[in-house]
Design a protein around this motif. Structure first.
Motif, short mmCIF file in Angstrom:
data_model
loop_
_atom_site.label_atom_id
_atom_site.label_comp_id
_atom_site.label_asym_id
_atom_site.label_seq_id
_atom_site.Cartn_x
_atom_site.Cartn_y
_atom_site.Cartn_z
N GLN A 26 -1.43 -14.02 -11.81
CA GLN A 26 -2.44 -13.45 -12.69
C GLN A 26 -3.73 -13.17 -11.93
N GLY A 27 -4.46 -12.19 -12.45
CA GLY A 27 -5.76 -11.83 -11.90
C GLY A 27 -6.63 -11.27 -13.01
N MET A 28 -7.79 -10.77 -12.63
CA MET A 28 -8.72 -10.20 -13.60
C MET A 28 -9.14 -8.82 -13.13
N VAL A 29 -9.23 -7.88 -14.09
CA VAL A 29 -9.69 -6.53 -13.81
C VAL A 29 -10.81 -6.21 -14.79
N LYS A 30 -11.86 -5.59 -14.28
CA LYS A 30 -12.97 -5.23 -15.16
C LYS A 30 -12.76 -3.85 -15.74
N LEU A 31 -12.74 -3.77 -17.06
CA LEU A 31 -12.60 -2.51 -17.77
C LEU A 31 -13.90 -2.24 -18.51
N ALA A 32 -14.65 -1.25 -18.03
CA ALA A 32 -15.95 -0.92 -18.62
C ALA A 32 -16.86 -2.15 -18.60
N ASP A 33 -17.09 -2.76 -19.78
CA ASP A 33 -18.06 -3.85 -19.84
C ASP A 33 -17.42 -5.21 -20.05
N HIS A 34 -16.10 -5.34 -19.85
CA HIS A 34 -15.49 -6.64 -20.06
C HIS A 34 -14.35 -6.87 -19.05
N TRP A 35 -14.08 -8.15 -18.78
CA TRP A 35 -12.98 -8.52 -17.89
C TRP A 35 -11.71 -8.68 -18.71
N GLN A 36 -10.60 -8.25 -18.13
CA GLN A 36 -9.31 -8.37 -18.81
C GLN A 36 -8.33 -9.10 -17.90
N MET A 37 -7.71 -10.14 -18.45
CA MET A 37 -6.70 -10.89 -17.70
C MET A 37 -5.46 -10.04 -17.51
N GLN A 38 -4.83 -10.19 -16.35
CA GLN A 38 -3.61 -9.46 -16.04
C GLN A 38 -2.49 -10.45 -15.76
N HIS A 39 -1.42 -10.36 -16.54
CA HIS A 39 -0.24 -11.20 -16.36
C HIS A 39 0.95 -10.32 -15.98
N ALA A 40 2.10 -10.95 -15.77
CA ALA A 40 3.29 -10.22 -15.37
C ALA A 40 3.58 -9.07 -16.34
N GLY A 41 3.75 -7.87 -15.80
CA GLY A 41 4.05 -6.70 -16.62
C GLY A 41 2.84 -5.92 -17.10
N ASP A 42 1.65 -6.48 -16.96
CA ASP A 42 0.44 -5.78 -17.41
C ASP A 42 0.04 -4.69 -16.40
N TRP A 43 -0.47 -3.57 -16.90
CA TRP A 43 -0.99 -2.51 -16.04
C TRP A 43 -2.33 -2.02 -16.56
N VAL A 44 -3.13 -1.48 -15.65
CA VAL A 44 -4.40 -0.86 -16.02
C VAL A 44 -4.56 0.43 -15.22
N TRP A 45 -5.21 1.39 -15.84
CA TRP A 45 -5.53 2.67 -15.21
C TRP A 45 -7.05 2.78 -15.14
N LEU A 46 -7.57 2.96 -13.92
CA LEU A 46 -9.01 3.07 -13.70
C LEU A 46 -9.30 4.51 -13.27
N PRO A 47 -10.02 5.28 -14.09
CA PRO A 47 -10.23 6.70 -13.80
C PRO A 47 -11.17 6.94 -12.62
N SER A 48 -11.05 8.11 -12.06
CA SER A 48 -11.87 8.51 -10.92
C SER A 48 -13.36 8.33 -11.21
N GLY A 49 -14.07 7.81 -10.22
CA GLY A 49 -15.51 7.65 -10.35
C GLY A 49 -15.96 6.41 -11.07
N SER A 50 -15.02 5.68 -11.69
CA SER A 50 -15.37 4.45 -12.38
C SER A 50 -15.39 3.28 -11.39
N LEU A 51 -15.96 2.19 -11.82
CA LEU A 51 -15.99 1.00 -10.98
C LEU A 51 -14.60 0.39 -10.91
N VAL A 52 -14.11 0.22 -9.68
CA VAL A 52 -12.83 -0.45 -9.46
C VAL A 52 -13.17 -1.89 -9.05
#
Length: 288
Positions: free
Chosen positions: A66-92
């Protein structure tokens, strides 16, 4: 390794982290699929990314840990099978949840040229059952990268990578349902009620019923029974457990009820199913 640039990018990679990276300069077939970089990482103890990638869309898919990814103004936990898409120009921005854990965060990541992908200007997230396939494909692609004569196979592999990443995002399961499915699969012997299933998914019973019909084509109870029957069929064809033991492990109240439900689904009782499917039992019947 620590890297800081003028745009305040931060890349922290500890010595215990391992990464297998494929790039379009070594694999031109990647660029043909609109991919700049792709890789598989096993992250442990120290890992932190904080940067902006103009012109680059980022897809992160967790295989395990598990890890954490920041989506806009909040952190989201990532577990097995989770995915996130971060658009161009956004904070990775993503990092380990617990640097002291002994379980690495296994992560697949693909960086797309935004001019060659469908225009998306918002964060997206979901869950998928394609994470392991993506990991294996990236590992194979990394090995192909070491072979300068593997042009044809790498082209096919990169095409498959593009198809698989599209499948992850287009045919995804909503995260609460996928997390519930994983909990059910690991505890089929539990006497689940619909109320407990809804609570586990952080949904109301009405929401759970609607989402199950929408994504699984089954009510929650019927889907749970289907998972139990599939697992029972696997045990019948791969182990020597008794029918009573299999009934208990798959959450049926008694072997008679199990046999009735199993026969209704597979059109034959468990004993006959085993005789026809289990290699050891097949050999015995043939020798007779």
């Amino acid at each position: 390794m620590i890297s800081k640039t003028a745009n305040k990018a931060i890349i922290l990679v500890g010595e215990d982290c391992q990464e297998w990276i494929c790039c379009d300069s070594l694999l031109p077939a990647l660029a043909q699929q609109g991919i700049w970089l792709a890789g598989y990482s096993e992250l442990q103890h120290l890992y932190q990314i904080h940067l902006v990638l103009p012109g680059i869309d980022t897809l992160l898919v967790t295989v395990s840990g598990q890890g954490m990814v920041k989506l806009a103004d909040h952190w989201q936990m990532q577990h097995a099978g989770d995915w996130v898409w971060l658009p161009s120009g956004s904070l990775v921005q993503y990092q380990l949840t617990d640097p002291d854990t002994t379980t690495p965060w296994q992560l697949c990541w693909i960086l797309f040229y935004s001019t060659k992908t469908p225009a998306l200007t918002r964060y997206q997230s979901g869950a998928t059952d394609q994470a392991l396939q993506l990991k294996l494909l990236l590992q194979f692609l990394y090995n192909e990268q070491q072979n300068p004569k593997a042009d044809q196979s790498s082209t096919l592999c990169c095409q498959q990578l593009r198809i698989l990443t599209q499948r992850v995002r287009q045919h995804t399961m909503v995260a609460p349902l996928e997390q519930l499915r994983q909990r059910l699969v690991t505890s089929l012997d539990k006497a689940w009620t619909v109320a407990e299933m809804a609570e586990s998914a952080f949904l109301s019973e009405r929401q759970l019923h609607r989402l199950c019909l929408q994504h699984w084509g089954q009510t929650p109870k019927h889907y749970l029974q289907l998972l139990r029957l599939r697992h029972a069929a696997m045990l019948l064809t791969s182990t020597s457990l008794s029918i009573k033991q299999i009934a208990h492990q798959t959450g049926f109240s008694n072997p008679y009820h199990f046999s009735t439900v199993f026969k209704a689904h597979y059109q034959q009782p468990p004993g006959l199913y085993r005789l026809q499917k289990h290699p050891l039992f097949i050999d015995e019947t043939q020798s007779d």
